[in-house]
Design an enzyme around this catalytic site. Structure first.
Site, PDB file in Angstrom:
ATOM      1  N   TYR A 142       3.861  -7.069  12.784  1.00 51.09           N
ATOM      2  CA  TYR A 142       3.302  -7.176  11.433  1.00 51.09           C
ATOM      3  C   TYR A 142       3.970  -8.298  10.641  1.00 51.09           C
ATOM      4  O   TYR A 142       3.310  -9.143  10.039  1.00 51.09           O
ATOM      5  CB  TYR A 142       3.480  -5.840  10.706  1.00 51.09           C
ATOM      6  N   ASP A 197     -15.093  -5.653   1.394  1.00 53.82           N
ATOM      7  CA  ASP A 197     -14.314  -4.584   2.022  1.00 53.82           C
ATOM      8  C   ASP A 197     -15.186  -3.892   3.062  1.00 53.82           C
ATOM      9  O   ASP A 197     -16.348  -3.582   2.798  1.00 53.82           O
ATOM     10  CB  ASP A 197     -13.858  -3.565   0.961  1.00 53.82           C
ATOM     11  N   ASN A 208       8.080  -3.096  -1.523  1.00 52.79           N
ATOM     12  CA  ASN A 208       7.506  -1.755  -1.304  1.00 52.79           C
ATOM     13  C   ASN A 208       6.668  -1.318  -2.500  1.00 52.79           C
ATOM     14  O   ASN A 208       7.204  -0.887  -3.521  1.00 52.79           O
ATOM     15  CB  ASN A 208       8.620  -0.752  -1.018  1.00 52.79           C
ATOM     16  N   VAL A 213       6.322   5.069   1.746  1.00 55.00           N
ATOM     17  CA  VAL A 213       7.189   6.241   1.786  1.00 55.00           C
ATOM     18  C   VAL A 213       7.072   7.077   0.514  1.00 55.00           C
ATOM     19  O   VAL A 213       7.149   8.313   0.575  1.00 55.00           O
ATOM     20  CB  VAL A 213       8.652   5.801   2.036  1.00 55.00           C
TER      21      VAL A 213
END
Length: 319
Positions: free
Chosen positions: A140, A31, A169, A184
């Protein structure tokens, strides 16, 4: 077994790392910490962390035999792919090609890729199966689709097995609400915690398939460890299998925040956002033996109740 997890200090990657360690495996996290954090990772004798961009990694960075690689490092944002298309192209597509080359150099037998439901664009029917036509409506989504195609091509040529998990999601702890890459739910939860109004882009009737991050980590673990034929490719949706409108989501969240009385604001829809989404997860269920353990409500309740320690290994969901 020993696995590499790219983006392993990030939101989903850190949960996957925890689960792999809990299952007794060795993990090397790669990472660059552009969005991830070392605070997301546990201290564990079987964990190594390489702070480096995956596209700059070399075979000599890894001394052990690697049994599989889970590639989650990316710019996971439709909006950012429009605003910074070249950067998103590098972080999504070019980085994936670098991962494929790493699999070749290290003779890694399994590559699991974090793809996205964005490859489908606006679906023609619900629930969405993997056989449905792909028609991405954002850079994307296009990048994720081409990454899948590259991996399929090289898996057959080089002899490693490939699993592309098309994520719907995802929500849960460690998803940063102030990040442009955030989902969201974390944004809505943060607003309610601060007593701020909710903003919905669109009319709120758009639906999403929300899946708790612990279920996603379980799906990746199964994709890394399920026996598959060398040179084969498998594409699976990873969702909860149910759809919820954003207005319904706000209503559920209000039960978690009964004191939140502010009105919901509606803004124009953003480019590249799809209208409806719901995953057909029968492929993941039948081949990977994947079954979501968290409902949207149980995941939300736990996320809201204990946002900082919700990823404690071994905690049982409330179904």
């Amino acid at each position: 077994m020993h696995f590499i997890v790219t983006g392993g200090a990030g939101f989903i990657g850190s949960h996957l790392t925890e689960q792999l360690l809990s299952d007794g495996h060795y993990v090397t996290v790669v990472d660059n910490l552009s969005t991830g954090s070392l605070q997301n990772l546990p201290e564990h004798p079987h964990l190594k962390v390489l702070i480096k961009d995956i596209s700059k990694c070399q075979p000599q960075d890894f001394n052990e035999q690697i049994d599989g690689l889970a590639h989650l490092a990316a710019t996971p944002s439709v909006t950012q792919s429009w605003l910074q298309p070249l950067k998103a192209h590098h972080n999504n597509l070019s980085a994936t090609i670098a991962v494929i080359q790493l699999c070749q150099s290290l003779n890694i037998p399994r590559l699991v890729f974090a793809s996205s439901a964005a490859v489908y664009g606006n679906p023609t029917q619900l629930p969405i199966s993997e056989n449905q036509q792909t028609y991405p409506i954002s850079p994307y989504g296009l990048q994720k689709l081409v990454c899948e195609q590259y991996a399929k091509l090289f898996a057959k040529q080089l002899g490693f097995s490939f699993v592309g998990l098309r994520l719907f999601n995802v929500f849960g702890p460690r998803q940063q609400p102030n990040s442009p890459y955030s989902g969201v739910i974390s944004i809505f939860v943060n607003a309610m915690q601060q007593g701020l109004p909710i903003t919905i882009y669109g009319d709120g009737t758009q639906t999403r398939d929300f899946i708790y991050v612990k279920d996603v980590a379980n799906g990746f673990t199964k994709a890394l460890t399920t026996h598959l034929k060398s040179g084969s490719s498998l594409i699976c949706n990873l969702g909860n299998g149910k759809n919820t409108s954003l207005v319904e989501l706000v209503d559920i969240l209000k039960t978690c925040f009964p004191k939140h009385q502010l009105a919901t604001n509606f803004m124009p829809a953003r480019p590249g956002d799809i209208q409806h989404s719901q995953a057909d997860i029968s492929n993941a269920s039948s081949i990977l033996n994947f079954k979501p353990q968290w409902s949207l409500k149980s995941g939300l309740e736990f996320f809201v109740e204990v946002p900082t320690i919700a990823a404690v290994a071994g905690h049982l969901p409330r179904l």
